[in-house]
Design an enzyme around this catalytic site. Structure first.
Site, PDB file in Angstrom:
ATOM      1  CD  GLU A 115      -2.448  -1.197   2.812  1.00 35.50           C
ATOM      2  OE1 GLU A 115      -2.310  -0.237   3.592  1.00 35.50           O
ATOM      3  OE2 GLU A 115      -3.211  -2.149   3.025  1.00 35.50           O
ATOM      4  CE  LYS A 117       4.747   5.003   7.238  1.00 42.78           C
ATOM      5  NZ  LYS A 117       4.640   6.394   7.650  1.00 42.78           N
ATOM      6  CG  ASP A 119       4.039  12.362   4.874  1.00 40.02           C
ATOM      7  OD1 ASP A 119       3.832  12.115   6.081  1.00 40.02           O
ATOM      8  OD2 ASP A 119       5.024  13.008   4.464  1.00 40.02           O
ATOM      9  CE1 TYR A 225      -7.515   7.589  -1.898  1.00 41.73           C
ATOM     10  CE2 TYR A 225      -6.399   9.388  -0.777  1.00 41.73           C
ATOM     11  CZ  TYR A 225      -6.952   8.850  -1.920  1.00 41.73           C
ATOM     12  OH  TYR A 225      -6.951   9.573  -3.088  1.00 41.73           O
ATOM     13  CE  LYS A 316       9.297   6.920   6.104  1.00 45.43           C
ATOM     14  NZ  LYS A 316       9.480   7.305   7.491  1.00 45.43           N
ATOM     15  CB  CYS A 410      13.575  48.478  -8.498  1.00 44.23           C
ATOM     16  SG  CYS A 410      13.609  47.165  -9.740  1.00 44.23           S
ATOM     17  CB  CYS A 413      14.602  50.055 -13.036  1.00 39.74           C
ATOM     18  SG  CYS A 413      13.227  50.281 -11.894  1.00 39.74           S
ATOM     19  CB  CYS A 428       9.824  47.665  -8.976  1.00 41.33           C
ATOM     20  SG  CYS A 428      10.392  48.843 -10.204  1.00 41.33           S
ATOM     21  CB  CYS A 434      11.277  48.314 -14.095  1.00 41.50           C
ATOM     22  SG  CYS A 434      12.163  46.968 -13.277  1.00 41.50           S
TER      23      CYS A 434
END
Ligand code: IVH
Length: 680
Positions: A115, A117, A119, A225, A316, A410, A413, A428, A434
């Site tokens: 199955e 696993k 998380d 699930y 794992k 910025c 520019c 900016c 720019c």
């Protein structure tokens, strides 16, 4: 004669629960959402009129209850155990060897169930006479917390088991997860609200499930699930794990479709490598796979060591979180001037990919993490989630680690950086003077889903702007082949090709053109909606905010962005120059716009890799033809285009009998619809 409300309420509930089951558990939608919503509202209004008819199992009761002061404790009659881990093939082989020795079965192979696993968070669900009466967290395995109100908001958890004569008691164990799509959306919302983003989907799932206010949980797209039945009364427990999973499905509990029966270690390893290869496409995090001995009599004979069974093991996967060093923080200026910090990292393998950059989201995030240059940082990366810095290991901070200073001007520019009151994003103020914003605007304009200028990649745009050959998108069409040919790594041939591609791109469509302009908040869908509504560019440009808001999905913010864009003289100048340069499209009468496109109302899914077309290109063609392009297969899917190495989406399409075509057939169909298909 009208139906008694008490009878009608039951009928409506059964109907809704049945549709939900098909949608959430079988991934097959029986009716359009609108129909579901209509029946749902009908039930809601009946229940409002006759509150005594409200029952716990009603789908209207999934919206969350009154907030709690604290969770009450639940003691688990059957403890919730943990699993031993195997980190290598050798450790797995040793596990199998130990099993066979203990069972004294010699060289015979063991029948296992493998199955994913998941998380997320382990939960226990108790059903009494078919009704969900309790949901609890694992806690320390003996005592958990009562999260009944929260689990009731999870759509894939049935409020009532789907059988005529349910067992008197069923306790289901399983995992609550937050899929990647939901995780990304949740974090975007968190950031927009100035809140801290979640580090990974598991933390987000945990935070969502342990909400005292179940109305908050109801807003989080959690999934469930099941993986075992811990207690069963009033029915016979099957003789093996695989039959138990089948029983769970029969009861209406969702079980992962990835689960397989495997024979011997070879079978387990094949399962492991197959699912590891598809990890990024599953749509939710798995941190490995779990192998369980199938026969219950063997499980019993093997028993337990401390808190883990001897008959199961978790194999794992490589971690999706790793530690590396922060080398620097750079500030990127986006198309809209948004300045985002990007972490430059010492390259590190995370989940099988080398990561050397990660997002830091915004300035607040740097402050929240208390990040310094030279810090050891934790990086999270999963399939469709952008790599991000999720934490700092404070104890490992080197002496003299530098603070990170937010730029006042910025970095591109030199214009002032402005952060509006209450906004998390600094911008900016240079606008189109720019170069960064110019570059991003031009890249966007030329991109596949916009004007689709073949061969005008990001690098060339950057060079063209840096050399002052172009500063707006309109300048593109005045470029001469000789100018381009002089650029580094460009020859006469590629220069001529690019000029030809630019010329060809002038024939476009209104939705593409509107999208290409890069108006804030106007994505492909909005551009399409605007085109359908107005039929021509002049009408969009002339529309006031009130009229714009009549376009489906255009609200006050989007309307004001559009209005603002067309009020700027420099934008009008660019549009005029583009038209003078020959950019054109077919305008039409908005009144007959509806039903205009050949694939209107169809939903297509693209999966696997293609040889001739890129994914973006394929998607753009479909959208141009009026189709929706979805990320997953459901009963609503019209066609699945399966490239090479198509995986679970293809399986699902076959299961649901949805037409599947390959790339060649796809291209043939596009051509039949008048698309001139270009190779990627
Ligand atoms: S079986 C006695 N099956 O992993 C067996 N656990 O390390 C107990 N998990 O707390 C669990 N997917 O949260 C099992 N298919 C799966 C699982 C699974 C995820 C989690 C579960 C458990 C932890 C054990």
């Amino acid at each position: 004669m009208s139906i008694e409300p008490s009878v009608l309420v039951v009928q409506l509930r059964e109907q809704l629960n049945d549709w939900s089951y098909r949608y959430y558990i079988l991934n097959d939608s029986a009716v359009p959402d609108a129909e579901y919503d209509r029946v749902f509202r009908l039930l809601q209004s009946l229940e409002n009129e006759h509150p005594h008819l409200i029952s716990q199992e009603s789908p209207t009761q999934r919206v969350g209850a009154f907030p709690l002061d604290q969770f009450s404790q639940v003691s688990h009659e059957v403890p919730m155990l943990s699993l031993d881990n195997a980190f290598s093939d050798e450790e797995l082989m040793a596990f199998d060897r130990r099993l066979r020795d203990r069972l004294s079965i010699g060289e015979a192979s063991v029948g296992y169930v493998a199955e994913p696993k998941l998380d997320g968070l382990a939960v226990s669900l108790v059903y009494e006479n078919g009704l969900l009466v309790r949901g609890a967290t694992r806690g320390d395995g003996q005592t958990g917390e009562d999260i009944t109100e929260n689990v009731r908001t999870i759509r894939s958890i049935p409020l009532r088991l789907r059988v005529e004569n349910p067992p008197s008691l069923v306790e289901v164990r399983g995992e609550v997860v937050l899929p990647h799509v939901g995780f990304n959306a949740l974090n975007t919302r968190q950031l927009e609200a100035g809140l801290k983003p979640f580090a990974n989907p598991r933390n987000a799932a945990a935070g969502s499930l342990r909400q005292l206010d179940s109305k908050v949980t109801a807003q989080r797209p959690l999934d469930f699930y099941g993986y075992s039945i811990a207690r069963l009364e009033g029915a016979d427990m099957p003789a093996c794990h695989s039959d138990m999973l089948a029983l769970m499905s029969t009861l209406g509990i969702r079980v992962s479709p990835e689960i397989r029966q495997c024979i011997g270690v070879e079978g387990l390893l094949a399962f492991y490598h197959d699912i590891l290869g598809r990890r990024a496409d599953l749509g939710y995090d798995i941190d490995g796979v779990v192998y369980k001995v199938d026969r219950f009599d063997w499980q019993e004979a093997l028993g337990f060591v401390s808190r883990a069974p001897r008959w199961a093991i978790a194999h794992k996967f490589p971690a999706q979180e790793e530690i590396t060093r922060l080398l620097d923080v750079e500030w990127q200026v986006g198309r809209t001037g948004a300045i985002t910090p990007v972490a430059r990292l010492e390259p590190v393998q995370v989940g099988g990919v080398v990561v050397s950059n990660a997002t830091l989201h915004n300035v607040d995030e740097i402050a929240r993490l208390d990040l310094r240059i030279g810090d050891s940082v934790i990086i999270y990366r999963a399939g469709d989630v952008i790599p991000k810095v999720v934490g700092v290991i404070a104890e490992r901070r080197p002496d003299g680690a530098e603070r990170i200073v937010t730029p006042q001007t910025c970095p591109v520019c030199g214009s002032e950086v402005f952060r509006a009151e209450g906004e998390v994003i600094a911008r900016c103020t240079g606008g189109l003077i720019c170069a960064a914003q110019q570059k991003e605007a031009i890249k966007h304009f030329a991109s596949r889903r916009a004007m689709d200028v073949d061969g005008l990649g990001d690098k060339i745009v950057e060079v063209l702007v840096d050399k002052n050959l172009i500063s707006t998108v309109a300048d593109l069409f005045a470029l001469q082949a000789e100018q381009i040919a002089e650029l580094e790594r460009m020859g006469e041939k590629s220069a001529a090709k690019l000029v030809a591609a630019l010329a060809e791109s002038r024939g476009t469509t209104l939705p593409r053109f509107l999208f290409a302009l890069g108006i804030r908040e106007v994505g492909e869908a909005t551009a399409l909606a605007l085109s359908k509504f107005f039929g021509g560019l002049e009408a969009v440009m002339a529309a006031d905010e009130e009229l714009l808001q009549r376009v489906p999905d255009v609200g006050p913010i989007v309307a004001s962005r559009i209005r603002h864009f067309f009020q700027q003289q420099h934008n009008l100048d660019v549009i005029r120059s583009l038209r003078d340069a020959g950019v054109h499209w077919q305008e039409f009468d908005p009144s007959d716009a509806a039903g205009e496109q050949p694939l209107d109302g169809e939903t297509w899914v693209l999966t696997g890799s293609m040889n001739i077309l890129s994914r973006d290109q394929a998607k753009a063609y479909l959208i141009d033809l009026g189709a929706k392009v979805a990320g997953s297969v459901s009963a609503k899917t019209t066609v699945v285009v399966a490239g090479e190495k198509a995986g679970s989406k293809l399986d699902k399409a076959e299961k649901l009998s949805i037409p599947v075509i390959d790339e060649a057939e796809f291209i043939a169909r596009l051509q039949a619809l008048g698309v001139s298909v270009k190779e990627a």
